[in-house]
Design a protein around this motif. Structure first.
Motif, PDB file in Angstrom:
ATOM      1  N   UNK A 146     185.958  72.485  33.503  1.00 15.96           N
ATOM      2  CA  UNK A 146     185.503  72.060  32.188  1.00 15.96           C
ATOM      3  C   UNK A 146     186.148  70.773  31.729  1.00 15.96           C
ATOM      4  N   UNK A 147     187.418  70.593  32.026  1.00 12.21           N
ATOM      5  CA  UNK A 147     188.114  69.376  31.604  1.00 12.21           C
ATOM      6  C   UNK A 147     187.651  68.158  32.387  1.00 12.21           C
ATOM      7  N   UNK A 148     187.403  68.328  33.674  1.00  9.07           N
ATOM      8  CA  UNK A 148     186.868  67.217  34.472  1.00  9.07           C
ATOM      9  C   UNK A 148     185.530  66.760  33.898  1.00  9.07           C
ATOM     10  N   UNK A 149     184.666  67.722  33.552  1.00  4.57           N
ATOM     11  CA  UNK A 149     183.366  67.379  32.975  1.00  4.57           C
ATOM     12  C   UNK A 149     183.540  66.732  31.601  1.00  4.57           C
ATOM     13  N   UNK A 150     184.493  67.227  30.812  1.00  9.51           N
ATOM     14  CA  UNK A 150     184.740  66.676  29.475  1.00  9.51           C
ATOM     15  C   UNK A 150     185.202  65.228  29.563  1.00  9.51           C
ATOM     16  N   UNK A 151     186.129  64.949  30.457  1.00 11.64           N
ATOM     17  CA  UNK A 151     186.617  63.583  30.606  1.00 11.64           C
ATOM     18  C   UNK A 151     185.502  62.648  31.075  1.00 11.64           C
ATOM     19  N   UNK A 152     184.651  63.143  31.962  1.00 13.13           N
ATOM     20  CA  UNK A 152     183.529  62.323  32.412  1.00 13.13           C
ATOM     21  C   UNK A 152     182.590  62.008  31.253  1.00 13.13           C
ATOM     22  N   UNK A 153     182.383  62.977  30.368  1.00 11.78           N
ATOM     23  CA  UNK A 153     181.521  62.777  29.208  1.00 11.78           C
ATOM     24  C   UNK A 153     182.131  61.750  28.263  1.00 11.78           C
ATOM     25  N   UNK A 154     183.445  61.854  28.012  1.00  9.45           N
ATOM     26  CA  UNK A 154     184.104  60.892  27.125  1.00  9.45           C
ATOM     27  C   UNK A 154     184.066  59.496  27.728  1.00  9.45           C
ATOM     28  N   UNK A 155     184.266  59.387  29.034  1.00 10.88           N
ATOM     29  CA  UNK A 155     184.196  58.063  29.682  1.00 10.88           C
ATOM     30  C   UNK A 155     182.806  57.455  29.543  1.00 10.88           C
ATOM     31  N   UNK A 156     181.809  58.289  29.628  1.00  9.04           N
ATOM     32  CA  UNK A 156     180.444  57.781  29.474  1.00  9.04           C
ATOM     33  C   UNK A 156     180.198  57.292  28.054  1.00  9.04           C
ATOM     34  N   UNK A 157     180.762  57.988  27.091  1.00  4.63           N
ATOM     35  CA  UNK A 157     180.547  57.648  25.686  1.00  4.63           C
ATOM     36  C   UNK A 157     181.401  56.447  25.245  1.00  4.63           C
ATOM     37  N   UNK A 158     182.604  56.333  25.793  1.00  2.00           N
ATOM     38  CA  UNK A 158     183.504  55.231  25.430  1.00  2.00           C
ATOM     39  C   UNK A 158     183.942  54.559  26.733  1.00  2.00           C
ATOM     40  N   UNK A 204     196.449  71.359  37.935  1.00  3.36           N
ATOM     41  CA  UNK A 204     195.701  70.718  36.851  1.00  3.36           C
ATOM     42  C   UNK A 204     196.047  69.239  36.743  1.00  3.36           C
ATOM     43  N   UNK A 205     197.334  68.936  36.785  1.00  5.01           N
ATOM     44  CA  UNK A 205     197.778  67.547  36.675  1.00  5.01           C
ATOM     45  C   UNK A 205     197.199  66.712  37.819  1.00  5.01           C
ATOM     46  N   UNK A 206     197.208  67.276  39.011  1.00  9.49           N
ATOM     47  CA  UNK A 206     196.744  66.549  40.194  1.00  9.49           C
ATOM     48  C   UNK A 206     195.241  66.293  40.174  1.00  9.49           C
ATOM     49  N   UNK A 207     194.470  67.264  39.684  1.00  5.59           N
ATOM     50  CA  UNK A 207     193.024  67.218  39.883  1.00  5.59           C
ATOM     51  C   UNK A 207     192.213  66.861  38.651  1.00  5.59           C
ATOM     52  N   UNK A 208     192.825  66.816  37.459  1.00  2.00           N
ATOM     53  CA  UNK A 208     192.030  66.618  36.255  1.00  2.00           C
ATOM     54  C   UNK A 208     191.463  65.204  36.166  1.00  2.00           C
ATOM     55  N   UNK A 209     192.126  64.236  36.786  1.00  2.00           N
ATOM     56  CA  UNK A 209     191.558  62.893  36.823  1.00  2.00           C
ATOM     57  C   UNK A 209     191.992  61.968  35.708  1.00  2.00           C
ATOM     58  N   UNK A 210     193.103  62.273  35.052  1.00  2.00           N
ATOM     59  CA  UNK A 210     193.674  61.413  34.007  1.00  2.00           C
ATOM     60  C   UNK A 210     195.147  61.759  33.872  1.00  2.00           C
ATOM     61  N   UNK A 211     195.982  60.807  33.436  1.00  2.00           N
ATOM     62  CA  UNK A 211     197.391  61.141  33.190  1.00  2.00           C
ATOM     63  C   UNK A 211     197.498  62.271  32.175  1.00  2.00           C
ATOM     64  N   UNK A 212     198.412  63.186  32.418  1.00  2.00           N
ATOM     65  CA  UNK A 212     198.549  64.384  31.586  1.00  2.00           C
ATOM     66  C   UNK A 212     199.821  64.317  30.752  1.00  2.00           C
ATOM     67  N   UNK A 213     199.677  64.666  29.484  1.00  2.00           N
ATOM     68  CA  UNK A 213     200.803  64.831  28.560  1.00  2.00           C
ATOM     69  C   UNK A 213     200.830  66.300  28.157  1.00  2.00           C
TER      70      UNK A 213
END
Length: 359
Positions: A146-158, A204-213
């Motif tokens: 779900x997070x991978x898809x969410x980040x892809x959606x945000x990248x598309x929007x911004x 999660x940190x390795x595979x989510x596709x963005x730096x994690x905080x």
């Protein structure tokens, strides 16, 4: 080799939540007050589905949830509560798309982490998902998708944004200590091995596709565990350590070891709400005076960070790059005016680290 961080020197950001129910105004406020590292705001005042767990559960893929009297529960098929949560998220993303048009730079999104979700979401039988290792594995895999898809959606929007993912883990210290209650309230759920917790988070940190905080608002933040997962930073409320001149050597050493290894620090330094007006004791009056001084002098807000750097013997020149200033916690409980003042304060405090790191 000096570490590099995915945010500009002197950046400031919010923890996540804001007061009110107007998401367009909330996004506009964040973009205006936190131009160096804005975030997608959350508005819990809108009700179920905007809360930490409801919003986080809405990212689960093929694991639908529903709101029961005892809390969010895994169910066989999506219902009204999940549809509401997804609709609220879509409205938030639409507001971000509109207000952040043309934005370039780092952008943070937040969601409840897997262990906090596992400690809160119930299985079909009413037990916490945390009680079933298989359910935790399924939850982690589903959340990652779900997070991978969410980040892809945000990248598309911004498309001009470089994303950071904040995973909120306020319940993790209780999970590690075996303090999560069973449904009866008389027992506790067996704690998982720390190595298992670490591996789940590291995946999660390795595979989510963005730096994690990782954000943890507890007093016993698992600093070393978070750093070992490969996280870019940890977000914590530094005021929980008490006045800087009273910080214990153990606390300083614990944090310092991880910072020395390159971990970024999202330092919660500006209280989300002002000190209570009562009681009228000397300590309470002193706390209110100190708060008033900090709100009039941004540099005073980062005194704890400067003190930390000095006691650790770190080069102050690296302070503004490694540290991001934030409120001590989410701002959902603040008034609108207070929330804007706090965001303005953390922005000014962060920039003061660049102007004079040794002040």
């Amino acid at each position: 080799m000096e570490a590099t961080y995915p945010w500009p020197a002197g950046a400031a950001t919010g923890v996540g939540s804001l007061p009110g129910t107007d998401v367009v105004e909330a996004v506009r406020t964040v973009l205006g007050e936190l131009p160096d590292l804005p975030h997608l705001p959350e508005l819990p005042a809108r009700g179920p589905g905007s809360d930490l767990i409801g919003r986080g559960a809405s990212f689960l893929v093929e694991l639908p949830v529903d709101l029961q009297p005892s809390g969010w529960r895994l169910v066989d098929r999506p219902g009204r509560d999940l549809r509401r949560a997804l609709d609220l998220l879509e409205r938030d993303l639409d507001a971000l798309t509109e207000q952040a048009e043309g934005y370039t730079g780092p952008l943070k999104v937040q969601v409840a982490g897997v262990w906090t979700l596992a400690a809160s979401i119930e299985l079909h039988n009413g037990a916490k998902a945390l009680s079933d290792p298989g359910a935790v594995r399924d939850l982690a895999a589903s959340l990652l998708d779900g997070l991978v898809a969410h980040l892809a959606d945000v990248r598309r929007r911004v498309p001009g944004a470089s994303l950071l993912m904040q995973l909120d883990e306020p319940s993790l210290p209780a999970v590690l200590a075996g303090r999560i209650k069973t449904p009866s309230g008389y027992g506790t759920v067996r704690r998982p091995e720390e190595s298992v917790v670490e591996q789940v988070l590291a995946t999660l940190v390795e595979k989510v596709g963005a730096p994690v905080v990782f954000h943890c608002c507890a007093s016993d933040v698992p600093w070393a565990l978070f750093r070992r997962t490969g996280a870019a930073a940890v977000s914590a409320d530094l005021t929980l350590l008490g006045p800087p001149d009273r910080w214990s050597t153990r606390a300083i050493d614990t944090i310092g070891e991880e910072l020395d290894a390159g971990l970024g620090l999202f330092a919660g330094v500006v209280p989300a709400v002002p000190p209570a007006a009562a009681p009228n004791t000397a300590d309470a009056r002193a706390a209110r005076r100190a708060q008033a001084q900090e709100m009039s002098d941004p540099a005073a807000s980062v005194t704890p960070v400067r003190t930390l750097w000095q006691r650790l013997g770190f080069d102050p020149a690296g302070l503004a790059s490694q540290v991001v200033t934030t409120p001590t916690c989410g701002l959902a409980g603040a008034t609108g005016d207070r929330a804007r003042a706090v965001l303005a304060q953390v922005r000014a405090a962060g920039r003061s680290l660049v102007k004079d790191p040794e002040a």
